[in-house]
Design a protein around this motif. Structure first.
Motif, PDB file in Angstrom:
ATOM      1  N   GLU A  51      23.487  -9.003 -42.017  1.00 59.23           N
ATOM      2  CA  GLU A  51      24.029  -8.816 -40.676  1.00 59.23           C
ATOM      3  C   GLU A  51      25.544  -8.992 -40.668  1.00 59.23           C
ATOM      4  O   GLU A  51      26.261  -8.328 -39.921  1.00 59.23           O
ATOM      5  N   GLN A  52      26.041  -9.887 -41.521  1.00 59.10           N
ATOM      6  CA  GLN A  52      27.485 -10.068 -41.614  1.00 59.10           C
ATOM      7  C   GLN A  52      28.137  -8.876 -42.298  1.00 59.10           C
ATOM      8  O   GLN A  52      29.262  -8.492 -41.972  1.00 59.10           O
ATOM      9  N   VAL A  53      27.411  -8.264 -43.238  1.00 55.73           N
ATOM     10  CA  VAL A  53      27.923  -7.076 -43.936  1.00 55.73           C
ATOM     11  C   VAL A  53      28.198  -5.955 -42.945  1.00 55.73           C
ATOM     12  O   VAL A  53      29.283  -5.360 -42.945  1.00 55.73           O
ATOM     13  N   ILE A  54      27.227  -5.646 -42.081  1.00 61.56           N
ATOM     14  CA  ILE A  54      27.435  -4.545 -41.144  1.00 61.56           C
ATOM     15  C   ILE A  54      28.401  -4.945 -40.030  1.00 61.56           C
ATOM     16  O   ILE A  54      29.201  -4.122 -39.575  1.00 61.56           O
ATOM     17  N   ALA A  55      28.376  -6.203 -39.611  1.00 63.48           N
ATOM     18  CA  ALA A  55      29.325  -6.648 -38.577  1.00 63.48           C
ATOM     19  C   ALA A  55      30.759  -6.515 -39.084  1.00 63.48           C
ATOM     20  O   ALA A  55      31.643  -6.050 -38.351  1.00 63.48           O
ATOM     21  N   ASP A  56      31.006  -6.910 -40.337  1.00 63.22           N
ATOM     22  CA  ASP A  56      32.348  -6.782 -40.913  1.00 63.22           C
ATOM     23  C   ASP A  56      32.752  -5.320 -41.031  1.00 63.22           C
ATOM     24  O   ASP A  56      33.905  -4.952 -40.759  1.00 63.22           O
ATOM     25  N   ALA A  57      31.807  -4.476 -41.458  1.00 67.08           N
ATOM     26  CA  ALA A  57      32.130  -3.057 -41.631  1.00 67.08           C
ATOM     27  C   ALA A  57      32.505  -2.413 -40.302  1.00 67.08           C
ATOM     28  O   ALA A  57      33.482  -1.655 -40.216  1.00 67.08           O
TER      29      ALA A  57
ATOM     30  N   TYR B  82      31.644  -0.472 -46.233  1.00 67.75           N
ATOM     31  CA  TYR B  82      30.920  -1.733 -46.163  1.00 67.75           C
ATOM     32  C   TYR B  82      30.798  -2.288 -47.578  1.00 67.75           C
ATOM     33  O   TYR B  82      30.986  -1.571 -48.573  1.00 67.75           O
ATOM     34  N   ASN B  83      30.473  -3.557 -47.677  1.00 71.27           N
ATOM     35  CA  ASN B  83      30.256  -4.169 -48.978  1.00 71.27           C
ATOM     36  C   ASN B  83      28.883  -3.770 -49.500  1.00 71.27           C
ATOM     37  O   ASN B  83      27.861  -4.077 -48.883  1.00 71.27           O
ATOM     38  N   THR B  84      28.855  -3.081 -50.640  1.00 76.61           N
ATOM     39  CA  THR B  84      27.594  -2.603 -51.180  1.00 76.61           C
ATOM     40  C   THR B  84      26.744  -3.766 -51.679  1.00 76.61           C
ATOM     41  O   THR B  84      27.225  -4.875 -51.897  1.00 76.61           O
ATOM     42  N   SER B  85      25.468  -3.493 -51.866  1.00 73.76           N
ATOM     43  CA  SER B  85      24.514  -4.524 -52.264  1.00 73.76           C
ATOM     44  C   SER B  85      24.826  -5.024 -53.674  1.00 73.76           C
ATOM     45  O   SER B  85      25.480  -4.351 -54.474  1.00 73.76           O
ATOM     46  N   ASP B  86      24.310  -6.216 -53.990  1.00 73.40           N
ATOM     47  CA  ASP B  86      24.531  -6.833 -55.298  1.00 73.40           C
ATOM     48  C   ASP B  86      23.473  -6.422 -56.316  1.00 73.40           C
ATOM     49  O   ASP B  86      23.656  -6.659 -57.518  1.00 73.40           O
ATOM     50  N   ALA B  87      22.377  -5.845 -55.866  1.00 76.31           N
ATOM     51  CA  ALA B  87      21.342  -5.412 -56.801  1.00 76.31           C
ATOM     52  C   ALA B  87      20.413  -4.426 -56.122  1.00 76.31           C
ATOM     53  O   ALA B  87      20.192  -4.485 -54.900  1.00 76.31           O
TER      54      ALA B  87
END
Length: 599
Positions: free
Chosen positions: A173-179, A186-191
Motif C-alpha cells: 500500500e505504501q508502494v502505490i501511495a508513494d507512486a 513505482y518501486n518494483t517487487s523484490d521477488a
C-alpha cells in the motif's frame, strides 16, 4: 426422496430435472480478512490475508454449482472481492468492484457473495479489487466438469494449482501511495513467487519452495494463474513439454509448447508430460516485458519450484543427493531456456496457436454480424496539474504526472459519500424509470464515446500535444441488451507503446483479430477469424497495434473494462459498460440483496 418416490407425485420431466439438479452443490465458505505476519527473503511484514493464507484458500467446485462466500473484514481499508472470469449471469451485484457493482466493505462489516458457475470449467480466480490489495488477497477457483462429464483431452494423473505472483519487502500500500504521490513510476517487487514462495534462486527461500512429485509416464494438469500486479510471465518446466488445453476457463484446441506466456489476470490449464524416468527439474517463471526496459524495470531473477520424479527410477538419484536442498541449485539442475524478456515474436507465435475447441459442453456463439462497433484507444497520458507536493516537480515524463486513459478519458472513481450508490444500483433504477434527469447526468452518465473524439494517427511518431493530456471522466458506455458488440482496442504511441492486458468483467469474448499499427475498418476485418477464435476474459492489446474482440451483451449489469496491469488501472486506464436489461424475467436483474453494503 428419490426419483421413484417422486414419480408417484410428479410428471416424468420434473423427475428428470430433479435428478439433474440434485447433482449440483452449494458450497459455503466463511472468510475473514485480517492482518497476518508473513516472512519472505528474511523480511517479515504484516499483510492483509484471507483466513491467514498466502495465497488465499482455493475454492473447488463443479460446473453448475453455486458458491456462497461470507466475507467479514477486520481491516481498516475498504475492500471488495472480485471473482475474476466468473460470468455472474444476472448476479452482477456480487462482481465485487467498488462503486461499480457494490460499495466496498468497511471494517468490522460483512457481505455474502453468491453466484453460480455456469458454462465454465478449468481455473478461475478471485482477488481484492481495491487499491493494490490483490497483491496479497487472491486465490484459485477450480471448476471441474459436471459429474459424468469428461475433459476433451487426456485425463490427468493429478492436478496442481500454480499461482504466480510477486513479493515486496515493504508494504504494498505504501508502494502505490508513494507512486501516486510522486506522479511517476513505482518501486518494483523484490521477488517473483510461485504459490507464495520465491524459490531456490532467492536468498533464504529454498527450504519453503513449492514442490511437485510426479511419476514417469504420467500426465499432470497444471492450473496456472497469473496474479502478478504488473508483469506478464514466461512459465515452463525445464526439458519438458506443456500442452495448453484451456484458456481463461474455455477449452482450446490443444497445442504443445516448451513454455507458456501468461499475462496478469489470465489463467491457463496445461498438461505436463512426465517423459523422463527420473530427475529433478525447475518449474520457473520469468518476466516478459516490453522492449524499453529503461522505462519499465522488472525483477530479473526467476521464481522457481521443484518438479521431482518419484518411484523406483528416481530412488538412486535421491540417495545420491542425500535429499539435500543444496543440490537443487547445483549445475545438474536446469532452468527452462526462456526467450529474451522482450521477444515480441514469441508472443505473436504463442497467440497464433490459440483456437477455441467446440465440444458438446462448450458451443461456439461467435457473433457473425455486429450491432455495435466500438473503437477505444488505450494508453498513457499526462496531467497538466504537475503538483506532486512535497516534490519540486512530478517524476513522470518531463515533470508531468503520468495517467492512463481510454479514448483519451482518464477514469475518475466516484467520491465515497453516504449519498452515493454503485453504478449498478443507479442502472437498476434507471432501467425502471426511477432516476431523475439530474441524477442521471450527475451520477450515472451514459455518454462514454463509441470512438475517439479526435481521430489521429494513433501509432504515429509525432502526435498533437493536446492528445497527451486526457480529460477526467466518470462516464459509462451504454449497450442495449443482447446486442452483438465488436470492440477494437487500439494502442497509442502517447508517451510509449505498451502491451495492455484488458479484462472485461461479466463476459468472456472472442479474439477475432489483431494486428500492428492502426486498425483500418476498411481492410482489417478481412483478416478476422470468425470460425474458431479463442475465447478469453483477459487479453493483451499488441505493442503498437490493435485487437478486435466480439461478444454478445446478454448479461445485464455494470461491467468494468480495465487494463490488468495494476499501475495502469491506478492511473485510470479503465471504463465501464452498462448493459441494459431486456424484457423477459430472465433478462432482468433481481433486486439488490438485502444485505447490500452502504457507502
Amino acid at each position: 426422496m428419490g426419483c421413484k418416490e417422486l414419480g408417484k407425485w410428479l410428471m416424468l420431466p420434473l423427475c428428470i430435472l430433479h435428478l439433474i439438479w440434485s447433482k449440483l452443490a452449494v458450497h459455503h465458505r466463511g472468510w475473514m480478512v485480517n492482518y497476518t505476519n508473513v516472512t519472505r527473503l528474511n523480511h517479515t511484514k504484516s499483510m492483509m490475508l484471507v483466513n491467514g493464507q498466502f495465497p488465499g484458500p482455493s475454492i473447488h467446485a463443479h460446473e453448475g454449482d453455486t458458491i456462497v462466500v461470507h466475507v467479514t473484514s477486520f481491516v481498516k481499508p475498504n475492500i471488495t472481492i472480485h471473482w475474476h472470469g466468473v460470468r455472474q449471469l444476472r448476479t452482477g451485484w456480487y462482481d465485487g468492484v467498488p462503486y461499480v457493482t457494490q460499495c466496498p466493505l468497511q471494517q468490522n462489516a460483512s457481505f455474502t457473495y453468491r453466484f453460480q458457475l455456469l458454462n465454465q470449467t478449468g481455473v478461475l480466480w478471485y482477488h481484492a479489487h481495491t487499491s493494490w490489495h490483490r497483491a496479497s488477497i487472491h486465490g484459485a477457483i477450480i471448476v471441474q466438469p459436471r459429474k459424468n462429464v469428461f475433459y476433451p483431452f487426456t485425463t490427468p494423473s493429478q492436478e496442481f494449482t500454480i499461482i504466480l505472483g510477486e513479493w515486496w519487502n515493504t508494504d504494498v500500500e505504501q508502494v502505490i501511495a508513494d507512486a501516486l504521490a510522486r506522479g511517476g513510476g513505482y518501486n518494483t517487487s523484490d521477488a517473483l513467487t510461485i504459490n507464495g514462495q520465491p524459490g531456490f534462486l532467492y536468498n533464504s527461500s529454498a527450504a519453503d519452495a513449492y514442490r511437485i512429485n510426479i511419476t514417469s509416464g504420467g500426465m499432470y494438469l497444471l492450473r496456472l494463474v497469473n496474479s502478478c500486479m504488473n508483469f506478464a510471465l514466461y512459465v515452463g518446466v525445464a526439458n519438458h513439454t506443456l500442452t495448453v488445453v484451456q484458456l481463461d476457463s474455455a477449452y482450446a484446441v490443444p497445442f504443445d509448447v516448451d513454455f507458456v506466456l501468461i499475462a496478469p489476470g489470465q489463467t491457463l490449464d496445461v498438461l505436463l508430460h512426465a517423459n523422463h524416468s527420473h530427475g529433478r527439474y525447475y518449474l520457473a517463471s520469468s518476466v516478459f516485458s516490453i522492449p524499453n526496459t529503461t522505462v519499465v524495470p522488472f525483477p530479473n531473477v526467476s521464481a522457481t519450484a521443484l518438479v521431482e520424479y518419484v518411484g523406483a527410477g528416481a530412488a538412486s538419484e535421491l540417495h545420491h543427493n542425500n535429499n539435500d536442498d543444496s543440490t537443487v541449485t547445483n549445475n545438474n539442475m536446469m532452468l527452462p531456456m526462456f526467450p529474451a524478456h522482450n521477444d515480441s515474436a514469441y508472443r505473436q507465435a504463442f497467440d497464433a496457436k490459440q483456437f477455441s475447441l467446440n465440444t458438446s459442453d462448450q458451443t461456439f456463439y461467435i457473433p457473425q454480424t455486429v450491432d455495435i462497433h466500438l473503437l477505444f484507444t488505450v494508453g498513457y497520458g499526462l496531467a497538466s496539474n504537475t503538483s506532486c507536493y512535497p516534490l519540486a516537480q512530478c517524476e513522470g515524463y518531463q515533470g508531468y504526472r503520468i495517467l492512463g486513459s481510454v479514448n483519451n478519458i482518464t477514469y475518475k472513481a466516484p467520491t465515497p459519500n453516504k449519498s452515493n450508490k454503485p453504478f449498478l444500483q443507479y442502472g437498476y433504477e434507471y432501467d425502471r424509470g426511477r432516476l431523475t434527469s439530474s441524477t442521471s447526468k450527475s451520477s450515472f452518465n451514459l455518454t462514454f464515446p463509441d470512438h475517439p473524439e479526435h481521430i489521429f494517427n494513433y501509432t504515429g511518431s509525432q502526435l498533437p500535444l493536446s492528445l497527451w493530456f486526457p480529460q477526467n471522466g466518470t462516464r459509462l458506455s451504454p449497450i442495449p441488451f443482447n446486442s452483438s458488440v465488436e470492440l477494437v482496442l487500439q494502442d497509442t504511441s502517447i508517451l510509449q507503446f505498451e502491451i495492455h492486458p484488458f479484462h472485461l468483467h461479466g463476459n468472456s469474448f472472442y479474439i477475432v483479430g489483431s494486428g500492428s499499427g492502426n486498425y483500418d475498418p476498411a481492410t482489417s476485418p478481412a483478416t478476422f477469424n470468425l470460425v474458431n477464435p479463442p475465447l478469453r476474459n483477459t487479453y493483451g492489446v499488441p505493442y503498437g497495434g490493435w485487437v478486435a474482440i466480439r461478444f454478445r451483451a446478454d448479461n445485464p449489469g455494470a461491467w468494468l473494462l480495465h487494463c490488468h496491469i495494476e499501475i495502469h488501472q491506478s492511473w485510470g486506464m479503465e471504463t465501464v459498460f452498462f448493459v441494459h436489461e431486456g424484457h423477459g424475467s430472465d433478462q432482468r436483474l433481481p433486486p439488490p440483496p438485502a444485505h447490500y453494503p452502504l457507502c
